[in-house]
Design an enzyme around this catalytic site. Structure first.
Site, PDB file in Angstrom:
ATOM      1  N   LYS A 126      40.824  41.257  45.362  1.00 47.91           N
ATOM      2  CA  LYS A 126      40.685  40.875  43.953  1.00 47.91           C
ATOM      3  C   LYS A 126      39.559  39.871  43.771  1.00 47.91           C
ATOM      4  O   LYS A 126      38.887  39.876  42.752  1.00 47.91           O
ATOM      5  CB  LYS A 126      42.001  40.280  43.445  1.00 47.91           C
ATOM      6  CG  LYS A 126      43.024  41.339  43.074  1.00 47.91           C
ATOM      7  CD  LYS A 126      44.154  40.719  42.270  1.00 47.91           C
ATOM      8  CE  LYS A 126      45.431  40.782  43.047  1.00 47.91           C
ATOM      9  NZ  LYS A 126      46.575  40.184  42.378  1.00 47.91           N
ATOM     10  N   ARG A 134      48.348  47.944  54.503  1.00 46.59           N
ATOM     11  CA  ARG A 134      47.731  48.094  53.198  1.00 46.59           C
ATOM     12  C   ARG A 134      46.734  49.239  53.211  1.00 46.59           C
ATOM     13  O   ARG A 134      46.267  49.669  54.267  1.00 46.59           O
ATOM     14  CB  ARG A 134      47.059  46.794  52.754  1.00 46.59           C
ATOM     15  CG  ARG A 134      45.955  46.301  53.669  1.00 46.59           C
ATOM     16  CD  ARG A 134      45.226  45.105  53.059  1.00 46.59           C
ATOM     17  NE  ARG A 134      46.103  44.095  52.523  1.00 46.59           N
ATOM     18  CZ  ARG A 134      46.044  43.622  51.265  1.00 46.59           C
ATOM     19  NH1 ARG A 134      45.141  44.053  50.426  1.00 46.59           N
ATOM     20  NH2 ARG A 134      46.871  42.693  50.865  1.00 46.59           N
ATOM     21  N   GLU A 155      50.678  39.556  41.363  1.00 46.75           N
ATOM     22  CA  GLU A 155      50.312  38.293  40.742  1.00 46.75           C
ATOM     23  C   GLU A 155      49.327  38.618  39.619  1.00 46.75           C
ATOM     24  O   GLU A 155      48.324  39.310  39.861  1.00 46.75           O
ATOM     25  CB  GLU A 155      49.656  37.355  41.749  1.00 46.75           C
ATOM     26  CG  GLU A 155      49.360  36.020  41.103  1.00 46.75           C
ATOM     27  CD  GLU A 155      48.677  35.003  42.009  1.00 46.75           C
ATOM     28  OE1 GLU A 155      48.483  35.270  43.206  1.00 46.75           O
ATOM     29  OE2 GLU A 155      48.339  33.923  41.479  1.00 46.75           O
TER      30      GLU A 155
HETATM   31  P1  ATP Z   1      46.043  38.333  46.253  1.00 47.72           P
HETATM   32  O1  ATP Z   1      47.417  38.044  46.758  1.00 47.72           O
HETATM   33  O2  ATP Z   1      44.947  38.009  47.182  1.00 47.72           O
HETATM   34  O3  ATP Z   1      45.802  37.896  44.861  1.00 47.72           O
HETATM   35  P2  ATP Z   1      46.926  41.050  46.407  1.00 47.72           P
HETATM   36  O4  ATP Z   1      46.064  42.255  46.428  1.00 47.72           O
HETATM   37  O5  ATP Z   1      47.850  40.804  47.535  1.00 47.72           O
HETATM   38  O6  ATP Z   1      45.928  39.883  46.182  1.00 47.72           O
HETATM   39  P3  ATP Z   1      49.202  40.974  44.645  1.00 47.72           P
HETATM   40  O7  ATP Z   1      49.203  40.900  43.180  1.00 47.72           O
HETATM   41  O8  ATP Z   1      49.858  39.900  45.406  1.00 47.72           O
HETATM   42  O9  ATP Z   1      47.698  41.087  45.053  1.00 47.72           O
HETATM   43  O10 ATP Z   1      49.757  42.384  45.092  1.00 47.72           O
HETATM   44  C1  ATP Z   1      50.925  42.945  44.599  1.00 47.72           C
HETATM   45  C2  ATP Z   1      51.518  43.866  45.607  1.00 47.72           C
HETATM   46  O11 ATP Z   1      50.595  44.886  45.958  1.00 47.72           O
HETATM   47  C3  ATP Z   1      51.861  43.138  46.874  1.00 47.72           C
HETATM   48  O12 ATP Z   1      53.169  43.521  47.261  1.00 47.72           O
HETATM   49  C4  ATP Z   1      50.840  43.589  47.863  1.00 47.72           C
HETATM   50  O13 ATP Z   1      51.370  43.636  49.152  1.00 47.72           O
HETATM   51  C5  ATP Z   1      50.489  44.984  47.352  1.00 47.72           C
HETATM   52  N1  ATP Z   1      49.111  45.335  47.716  1.00 47.72           N
HETATM   53  C6  ATP Z   1      47.995  44.637  47.448  1.00 47.72           C
HETATM   54  N2  ATP Z   1      46.905  45.228  47.980  1.00 47.72           N
HETATM   55  C7  ATP Z   1      47.347  46.351  48.597  1.00 47.72           C
HETATM   56  C8  ATP Z   1      46.715  47.395  49.330  1.00 47.72           C
HETATM   57  N3  ATP Z   1      45.397  47.409  49.552  1.00 47.72           N
HETATM   58  N4  ATP Z   1      47.494  48.388  49.822  1.00 47.72           N
HETATM   59  C9  ATP Z   1      48.813  48.395  49.605  1.00 47.72           C
HETATM   60  N5  ATP Z   1      49.467  47.443  48.923  1.00 47.72           N
HETATM   61  C10 ATP Z   1      48.758  46.419  48.424  1.00 47.72           C
END
Ligand code: ATP
Ligand code: MG
Length: 576
Positions: A276, A266, A35
């Protein structure tokens, strides 16, 4: 087939099995779906390496898709940074840079379809009421009073929602599932909300926006994703994604594709926050200089710190993927970095806290060009010339007037080696009359020891780095430490948050440093990303900070120290 000689994990096992059974006709299609509401961090790098890595291993494809369903938090700046970061990490999506917002029309059509099938309804409860009706883990929810609206009324209201007739928050479209379902995600989740806000990609076209849970599975379906890999927190959203696709497919002669979601743990790193929201707080409140502050775990921060894409990819390979959450030691990340830099970074000499040394018996105007090895790990890197003259700088720490027993470096009367140069002996210490601080040393050199060895076989116990004062270039050097003092930054007394664990000593700026004039050796590697990385002998790995470069002085960031705590941990573990 999987490149299983190098990689194997439970996800690749699933893909192998799918390929054996012919489930997807041998096709492997993944995606990385950020996102655009912040910069990518090292956790995202894990997901990027996984998704693009799997596509590469199976001769499949990986899309880069912006999951841009919430215009309030999304910005073009984030889109641009994500594109740059994924590229820098070394991955290529070819022509598949995609946006969820390009599918909004299709999603809307499917939503209409669910309304017509009485599987969705327009609800007039506001956000707070919706929450209240939802119930809790222990208490079932209550049906919305608008649940039984007729199809015609729902169609009319939903179309008018899209038409912009109603204010933000006044109505939603909800799935008609089960308000008593044990999985809260299934209790008539909201599919659309009204939001009169322009969108960074779609512009002014929409004033209703799909919720993430409605959109995500559909995006994967539209793109023909076979394996939809995501983190564990989406495990109990999967039944909802499945419900949506089955609902759309009900009675449809040509069913839409139904990707398989696979969840993995994760990445968590100690001494690091990865959310974030928290990273944005650090930026907004000025605890760091920006998203790319070299102390940030963001990809852009790591890049500016001097991390190489190779080191990050190697780290992601080593940690692998698993089904259960764990915390990785940041020492492992640093270890992967050192391993790479040790092989590739040219060695140069720099003095961070200079102490002036005058070689009394060295001719006033003489300058010698001495040969120095660029990289002992890589003979092909060759040698360079380092100027030597009468006035030098050495590191303040390398001299002690009254040394304790185990201090072998320079002291009054003692002889040490200057790397690539001569033995010198300290004959006089000059101090500031007022403060008593040592401000200059007088030494003598032994001309017979040129190159660093004494023909008579006498030994010295220390070798120091040094610079010729008239030839050295001025530099500012920034030393970094962990951003948090605690391994778990969220471990705080009640009423406080992770900010209470910020490390006040995470940045030290040294403004009067010196570096040898030939530091940018032609024989050095050409880093593919144009960032110049070097090892300052005995001090660590450093890189040029291209952003804050001034005409007056070079600016270097310390990437990582030479000391490898991870290697030590491993040795200890082998012994135990
Ligand atoms: P949010 O959804 O709270 O804004 P997010 O870290 O999930 O934060 P996204 O942009 O949705 O951000 O993440 C993109 C991809 O990265 C998703 O598929 C998510 O599962 C993966 N991702 C995010 N954080 C991690 C992490 N710490 N380890 C592995 N994969 C991650
Ligand atoms: Mg997310």
């Amino acid at each position: 087939m999987s490149d299983s000689a190098t990689r194997s994990d439970f996800i690749r096992d699933i893909i192998d099995e799918d390929n054996r059974s012919g489930k997807w006709g041998g096709r492997v299609q993944t995606r990385f779906p950020p996102e655009p509401n912040g910069y990518l961090h090292i956790g995202h790098a894990k997901s990027i390496c996984l998704n693009f890595g799997i596509a590469a291993d199976y001769a499949g494809k990986c899309n880069l898709r912006f999951d841009d369903t919430n215009p309030i938090k999304e910005e073009q700046e984030y889109i641009d940074s994500i594109v740059a970061d994924v590229h820098w990490l070394g991955f290529d999506w070819q022509d598949r840079l995609l946006y969820s917002s390009d599918y909004f029309e299709q999603m809307y059509e499917w939503a209409l379809d669910l309304v017509k099938k009485s599987k969705a309804y327009v609800c007039d409860l506001n956000a707070e009421q919706t929450r209240e009706y939802r119930g809790t883990l222990t208490k079932p929810g209550r049906d919305s009073p608008f649940r039984e609206r007729g199809v015609e009324e729902n169609l009319d209201l939903f179309e008018r929602m899209r038409g912009g007739e109603f204010p933000d928050g006044s109505r939603t479209l909800r799935a008609n599932i089960d308000m008593a379902h044990p999985n809260l995600n299934m209790r008539d989740p909201v599919m659309y909300r009204i939001l009169h806000a322009p969108h960074p990609h779609a512009g002014d076209k929409w004033c209703i926006y799909p919720m993430y849970d409605w959109a995500h599975g559909l995006e994967d379906s539209i793109e023909g994703i076979t394996h939809s890999i995501c983190t564990l927190e989406f495990e109990n959203h999967r039944p909802l994604y499945d419900w949506f696709i089955r609902a759309i497919n009900e009675g449809r002669p040509e069913p839409i594709a139904h990707p398989q979601q696979i969840e993995f743990a994760r990445l968590n790193l100690n001494y690091t926050v990865m959310s974030k929201r928290k990273l944005l707080t650090l930026v907004k409140e000025g605890h760091v200089s920006g998203w790319d502050d070299p102390r940030m775990p963001t990809v852009s921060g790591l890049r500016r710190r001097g991390y190489t894409p190779e080191a990050i990819r190697n780290f992601c390979d080593r940690i692998g993927v698993a089904k259960n959450d764990s915390v990785i030691d940041i020492a492992l990340l640093e270890h992967c970095l050192r391993e790479d830099l040790n092989k590739r970074a040219p060695r140069v000499m720099a003095v961070l806290r200079p102490l002036r040394v005058v070689i009394d018996n060295y001719p006033e105007d003489q300058v010698e060009e001495l040969d120095a090895v660029n990289n002992p790990e890589d003979p092909s890197a060759g040698t360079r010339k380092v100027p030597f003259s009468r006035v030098l700088y050495i590191e303040r720490d390398d001299f002690m007037e009254d040394p304790p027993r185990k201090f072998f470096r320079l002291a009054p009367g003692r002889e040490v080696r200057l790397r690539y140069a001569y033995f010198i002996r300290c004959v006089e210490v000059v101090k500031d009359e007022q403060t008593g601080e040592v401000i200059e040393l007088h030494c003598t050199y032994d001309p017979a020891t040129r190159g660093g060895d004494a023909p008579d076989g006498r030994k010295v116990k220390a070798t120091l780095h040094w610079l010729s004062a008239t030839h050295a270039l001025p530099a500012e050097v920034r030393l970094y430490d962990h951003l948090f003092t605690k391994a778990d930054p969220d471990d705080v007394p009640e009423g406080q948050d992770f900010r209470a664990n910020l490390n006040p000593g995470s940045l030290e700026v040294l403004e009067r440093c010196w570096i040898e004039p030939n530091w940018a050796t032609p024989g050095g590697p050409s880093w593919t990303d144009g960032i110049q990385r070097v090892q300052f002998e005995r001090l660590g790995y450093f890189c040029v900070d291209n952003r804050d470069l001034t005409p007056a002085a070079l600016v270097f960031n310390r990437t990582v120290t030479l000391r490898d705590t991870w290697a030590k941990i491993q040795k200890q573990e082998q012994k135990d």
